[in-house]
Design a protein around this motif. Structure first.
Motif, PDB file in Angstrom:
ATOM      1  N   THR A  26       0.837  -1.197   0.000  1.00 15.46           N
ATOM      2  CA  THR A  26       0.000   0.000   0.000  1.00 15.46           C
ATOM      3  C   THR A  26       0.877   1.253   0.000  1.00 15.46           C
ATOM      4  O   THR A  26       0.600   2.217  -0.723  1.00 15.46           O
ATOM      5  N   VAL A  27       1.941   1.241   0.785  1.00 20.45           N
ATOM      6  CA  VAL A  27       2.858   2.381   0.816  1.00 20.45           C
ATOM      7  C   VAL A  27       3.524   2.544  -0.548  1.00 20.45           C
ATOM      8  O   VAL A  27       3.628   3.665  -1.060  1.00 20.45           O
ATOM      9  N   TYR A  28       3.963   1.452  -1.156  1.00 19.62           N
ATOM     10  CA  TYR A  28       4.573   1.540  -2.495  1.00 19.62           C
ATOM     11  C   TYR A  28       3.586   2.122  -3.502  1.00 19.62           C
ATOM     12  O   TYR A  28       3.960   2.929  -4.347  1.00 19.62           O
ATOM     13  N   ARG A  29       2.314   1.724  -3.424  1.00 23.66           N
ATOM     14  CA  ARG A  29       1.310   2.267  -4.347  1.00 23.66           C
ATOM     15  C   ARG A  29       1.156   3.776  -4.153  1.00 23.66           C
ATOM     16  O   ARG A  29       1.041   4.521  -5.121  1.00 23.66           O
ATOM     17  N   LEU A  30       1.136   4.221  -2.890  1.00 25.85           N
ATOM     18  CA  LEU A  30       1.034   5.655  -2.611  1.00 25.85           C
ATOM     19  C   LEU A  30       2.244   6.408  -3.150  1.00 25.85           C
ATOM     20  O   LEU A  30       2.118   7.512  -3.680  1.00 25.85           O
ATOM     21  N   LEU A  31       3.420   5.822  -3.017  1.00 28.80           N
ATOM     22  CA  LEU A  31       4.635   6.453  -3.529  1.00 28.80           C
ATOM     23  C   LEU A  31       4.627   6.531  -5.047  1.00 28.80           C
ATOM     24  O   LEU A  31       4.916   7.575  -5.630  1.00 28.80           O
ATOM     25  N   HIS A  32       4.289   5.424  -5.699  1.00 30.82           N
ATOM     26  CA  HIS A  32       4.307   5.393  -7.163  1.00 30.82           C
ATOM     27  C   HIS A  32       3.233   6.289  -7.772  1.00 30.82           C
ATOM     28  O   HIS A  32       3.437   6.843  -8.855  1.00 30.82           O
ATOM     29  N   GLY A  34       2.274   9.075  -6.465  1.00 32.23           N
ATOM     30  CA  GLY A  34       2.594  10.460  -6.138  1.00 32.23           C
ATOM     31  C   GLY A  34       1.757  11.025  -5.001  1.00 32.23           C
ATOM     32  O   GLY A  34       1.913  12.188  -4.638  1.00 32.23           O
ATOM     33  N   GLU A  35       0.850  10.216  -4.444  1.00 27.20           N
ATOM     34  CA  GLU A  35       0.028  10.693  -3.325  1.00 27.20           C
ATOM     35  C   GLU A  35       0.873  10.945  -2.086  1.00 27.20           C
ATOM     36  O   GLU A  35       0.570  11.837  -1.290  1.00 27.20           O
ATOM     37  N   LEU A  36       1.906  10.147  -1.914  1.00 22.53           N
ATOM     38  CA  LEU A  36       2.817  10.292  -0.783  1.00 22.53           C
ATOM     39  C   LEU A  36       4.207  10.575  -1.351  1.00 22.53           C
ATOM     40  O   LEU A  36       4.768   9.754  -2.078  1.00 22.53           O
ATOM     41  N   ASP A  53       3.387  13.097   7.902  1.00 23.62           N
ATOM     42  CA  ASP A  53       2.507  13.844   8.804  1.00 23.62           C
ATOM     43  C   ASP A  53       1.483  14.656   8.019  1.00 23.62           C
ATOM     44  O   ASP A  53       0.299  14.681   8.350  1.00 23.62           O
ATOM     45  N   HIS A  54       1.945  15.307   6.959  1.00 23.58           N
ATOM     46  CA  HIS A  54       1.044  16.111   6.123  1.00 23.58           C
ATOM     47  C   HIS A  54       0.019  15.228   5.433  1.00 23.58           C
ATOM     48  O   HIS A  54      -1.174  15.561   5.372  1.00 23.58           O
ATOM     49  N   TYR A  55       0.448  14.102   4.898  1.00 24.76           N
ATOM     50  CA  TYR A  55      -0.467  13.184   4.218  1.00 24.76           C
ATOM     51  C   TYR A  55      -1.563  12.711   5.174  1.00 24.76           C
ATOM     52  O   TYR A  55      -2.741  12.715   4.833  1.00 24.76           O
ATOM     53  N   LEU A  56      -1.175  12.324   6.380  1.00 20.68           N
ATOM     54  CA  LEU A  56      -2.149  11.831   7.349  1.00 20.68           C
ATOM     55  C   LEU A  56      -3.089  12.939   7.817  1.00 20.68           C
ATOM     56  O   LEU A  56      -4.274  12.695   8.048  1.00 20.68           O
ATOM     57  N   ALA A  57      -2.580  14.153   7.943  1.00 21.06           N
ATOM     58  CA  ALA A  57      -3.399  15.268   8.414  1.00 21.06           C
ATOM     59  C   ALA A  57      -4.403  15.735   7.364  1.00 21.06           C
ATOM     60  O   ALA A  57      -5.478  16.227   7.705  1.00 21.06           O
TER      61      ALA A  57
END
Length: 76
Positions: A26-32, A34-36, A53-57
């Motif tokens: 899931t983290v890799y998908r967010l990175l690829h 561009g969401e994270l 922190d910004h992504y979660l907020a």
């Protein structure tokens, strides 16, 4: 690694997954997608703590509604 003012702390994909309580994939998908935001270091990714922190907020919260005990769904 010491926490010095003005220095960005970078997290591994596993650390991000642990914080978010999701899988590494899931983290890799967010990175690829561009969401994270992240930084590629060789074959690995690192995520700045501030970016996480910004992504979660700013991520929209999802509400789940549980049915009260004893109530059944309407049957067709």
């Amino acid at each position: 690694m010491s926490d010095q003012p003005g220095r960005t702390r970078f997290l591994t994909v596993l650390e991000v997954a642990d914080v978010m309580r999701v899988s590494k994939m899931t983290v890799y998908r967010l990175l690829h997608s561009g969401e994270l935001p992240g930084v590629r270091v060789g074959r690995s990714f690192r995520v700045p703590q501030d970016a996480l922190d910004h992504y979660l907020a700013t991520s929209p919260a999802v509400e789940t509604r549980e049915q009260p005990h004893g109530e059944d769904r309407k049957s067709s």
